[in-house]
Scaffold this active site. Structure first.
Site, PDB file in Angstrom:
ATOM      1  N   ARG A 170       0.842  -1.199   0.000  1.00 42.47           N
ATOM      2  CA  ARG A 170       0.000   0.000   0.000  1.00 42.47           C
ATOM      3  C   ARG A 170       0.879   1.252   0.000  1.00 42.47           C
ATOM      4  O   ARG A 170       1.572   1.523   0.977  1.00 42.47           O
ATOM      5  CB  ARG A 170      -0.936   0.032   1.211  1.00 42.47           C
ATOM      6  CG  ARG A 170      -1.776   1.317   1.266  1.00 42.47           C
ATOM      7  CD  ARG A 170      -2.965   1.237   2.199  1.00 42.47           C
ATOM      8  NE  ARG A 170      -2.620   1.269   3.602  1.00 42.47           N
ATOM      9  CZ  ARG A 170      -3.509   1.456   4.584  1.00 42.47           C
ATOM     10  NH1 ARG A 170      -4.794   1.620   4.299  1.00 42.47           N
ATOM     11  NH2 ARG A 170      -3.129   1.453   5.842  1.00 42.47           N
ATOM     12  N   ASP A 450      -3.346   3.420  14.468  1.00 42.83           N
ATOM     13  CA  ASP A 450      -2.577   3.962  13.348  1.00 42.83           C
ATOM     14  C   ASP A 450      -3.120   5.351  13.030  1.00 42.83           C
ATOM     15  O   ASP A 450      -3.916   5.905  13.793  1.00 42.83           O
ATOM     16  CB  ASP A 450      -2.593   3.026  12.141  1.00 42.83           C
ATOM     17  CG  ASP A 450      -3.973   2.886  11.499  1.00 42.83           C
ATOM     18  OD1 ASP A 450      -4.930   3.576  11.931  1.00 42.83           O
ATOM     19  OD2 ASP A 450      -4.102   2.091  10.556  1.00 42.83           O
TER      20      ASP A 450
END
Length: 535
Positions: A170, A450
């Site tokens: 990603r 995150d």
């Protein structure tokens, strides 16, 4: 000798301002020339798409509501499917995600998960060292030579040569720059740097093994942004001499505008898309950001905004229906829990929440799910194994799902407790401190936080405070006096704060959260602002 910026011929208008020992093996003249070609071909359109985002948000701020597009109605109603999936991506029932540091890469590829999403985005603090260390780790992993020694020499980590875990990378989203690489006097796109550099070094080797390369594409808001990725990937295949459409992608549906264009996004990438993913945490953040000026759509505290809330249930089920109608996978969301050491009762309660969430996803028709910790792989796998007799559930068409515009934006009912308010402050400060210190994946209260989860907390604080007429469930006004008291009390609450990730940056993080929250406008992403403070 300390790292040196890559030497570039004077006539080549590429400047590398970052310095890390040995970076020349990654940033060779050929690699830099390739990155420059990407930049020149696509930077103007990237900027145009970002401008379109700002214009759309201005309309939302003025009261407009997102909706399905009238100009693409025929496309949504037509019968078509995406290209057949490659064998390596047929069974994705459990995927593990995490940052691109060497130990994580080894543990993830050795974990037994079907896939590993190596993340340059929300779980990586994009310091120059982190980015190049991650690129080097993935290059060695693809070559089968990656190992890592614990700093104290106590343990040596090596890749299991028999691992069948599929690597998916990603890159950062379209909105982020790479400030250490300049082309023609402009910063390069972080997305093109991450994906381009990985493809330059690894695409041929992966393609030769029928492993793509494969990517997750984050933060898309519309079909035009997906079409831009299609052109980028086709350009890379042509430039590197790869077969057309060998690079496959999965798109995260993690912005509110994108949920109204899932058919269109699939169509724009129909020759290479493998599926869509319910990026639930970023999706909640996007809901908050989209409706930042809408008093009637303020959400309760994060802990009360679960996937059974109407707008989230509708989103996930519409994603399943849309994907399966088009022959694509519908991936579920993240389980952020991590094992709770030393407290078996609390640990079992956490695992029970994971089981319930994965049972819901599997029963709804998802084809796979995400976990943040290897210990959760067997838990998630058991729930999907109980439902899935084949590699996926594309036969579950979910024609019963009706998710109109109003359902997809229906506000949640709930409250704001003092504990919930204080937790948002604590999560923001602790995550920001760790992120500023170079750590983008931070355990807080037995959840792996995150950037996406920190963004929820930050956006909620801003929204709660700037609407000015909200109260906690005990009647206390939600105002800046409450916020200031929470900030002042935080250091004393963190009794062992010097042992926390990023402890030396706590004061800077407190100041940054105060700056974000006091601002008249909610910043679109904290990572854009805070990135300027990273090395």
């Amino acid at each position: 000798m300390a790292g040196m910026a890559a030497r570039i011929p004077e006539q080549t208008p590429v400047q590398v301002t970052g310095a890390l020992a040995g970076q020349e093996d990654l940033l060779s003249p050929a690699a830099l020339a390739f990155l420059a070609r990407l930049h020149r071909a696509f930077e103007p359109e990237r900027q145009a798409r970002l401008a379109a985002r700002r214009q759309r948000q201005a309309r939302f701020d003025a009261g407009e509501l997102p909706d399905f597009r009238a100009d693409t109605r025929a496309l949504r109603e037509a019968d078509w499917t995406v290209a057949p999936l490659p064998e390596a991506l047929l069974d994705r029932r459990v995927e593990i995600t995490g940052p691109v540091e060497p130990k994580m890469v080894i543990n993830a590829l050795n974990s037994g998960a079907n896939c590993y999403m190596a993340d340059f985005e929300d779980s990586t603090s994009p310091t120059w060292e982190n980015l190049l260390t991650g690129q080097r780790a993935l290059r060695k992993a693809v070559a089968g030579t990656l190992d890592w020694m614990a700093p104290d020499g106590s343990k040596h980590y090596v890749l299991d040569p028999s691992s069948r875990t599929v690597l998916i990378v990603r890159p950062r989203g379209w909105h982020l720059d790479e400030k250490h690489v300049w082309v023609d006097g402009r910063r390069m796109s972080g997305a093109l740097f991450d994906l381009g550099l990985f493809a330059f070094h690894n695409a041929r080797a992966l393609q030769a093994r029928d492993r793509g390369p494969y990517f997750y594409l984050p933060k898309l808001e519309c079909m035009e942004e997906a079409a831009l990725w299609e052109r980028v990937l086709a350009f890379i295949e042509g430039d590197l001499g790869l077969p057309q459409q060998c690079m496959k992608v999965t798109v995260l549906i993690e912005t509110l505008p994108a949920v109204f264009e899932m058919d269109e996004i699939l169509h724009a990438l129909r020759g290479r898309i493998a599926g869509l993913n319910c990026g639930r945490w970023d999706y909640i953040f996007s809901y908050l950001k989209t409706f930042r000026r809408h008093r009637d759509r303020v959400l309760p505290e994060r802990g009360q905004v679960g996937m059974t809330q109407p707008f989230l249930k509708a989103y996930s089920e519409l994603l399943i229906r849309t994907c399966h109608r088009r022959g694509a996978h519908a991936m579920g969301g993240m389980a952020a829990q991590i094992p709770i050491a030393g407290d078996p009762i609390a640990n079992e309660e956490a695992l029970a929440r994971v089981r319930a969430d994965k049972r819901r996803e599997a029963g709804a028709g998802h084809d796979g799910t995400w976990v943040a910790h290897p210990a959760l792989i067997p838990v998630a796998r058991a729930e999907f194994d109980a439902v899935m007799t084949g590699p996926h559930q594309q036969h579950v068409l979910r024609e019963d799902v009706v998710a109109g515009r109003d359902r997809l934006i229906e506000p949640s009912k709930g409250t704001i407790t003092r504990a919930g308010f204080d937790n948002n402050v604590e999560v923001c400060v602790r995550y920001l401190a760790a992120w500023l210190d170079g750590n983008g994946c931070v355990p807080i209260h037995w959840l792996m936080e995150d950037a996406a989860t920190a963004e929820i907390a930050r956006a909620q604080l801003w929204q709660w405070l700037h609407h000015g007429d909200l109260h906690l469930d005990d009647g206390t006004p939600v105002d800046f006096s409450l916020f200031d008291r929470a900030l002042l009390a935080l250091p004393s609450r963190l009794a062992d704060r010097m042992k926390l990730p990023g402890a030396s940056r706590l004061n800077a993080a407190i100041a940054l959260l105060d700056e974000f929250t006091q601002a008249d406008t909610l910043a679109p992403f904290f990572t854009e602002v805070a990135y300027e403070r990273l090395p």
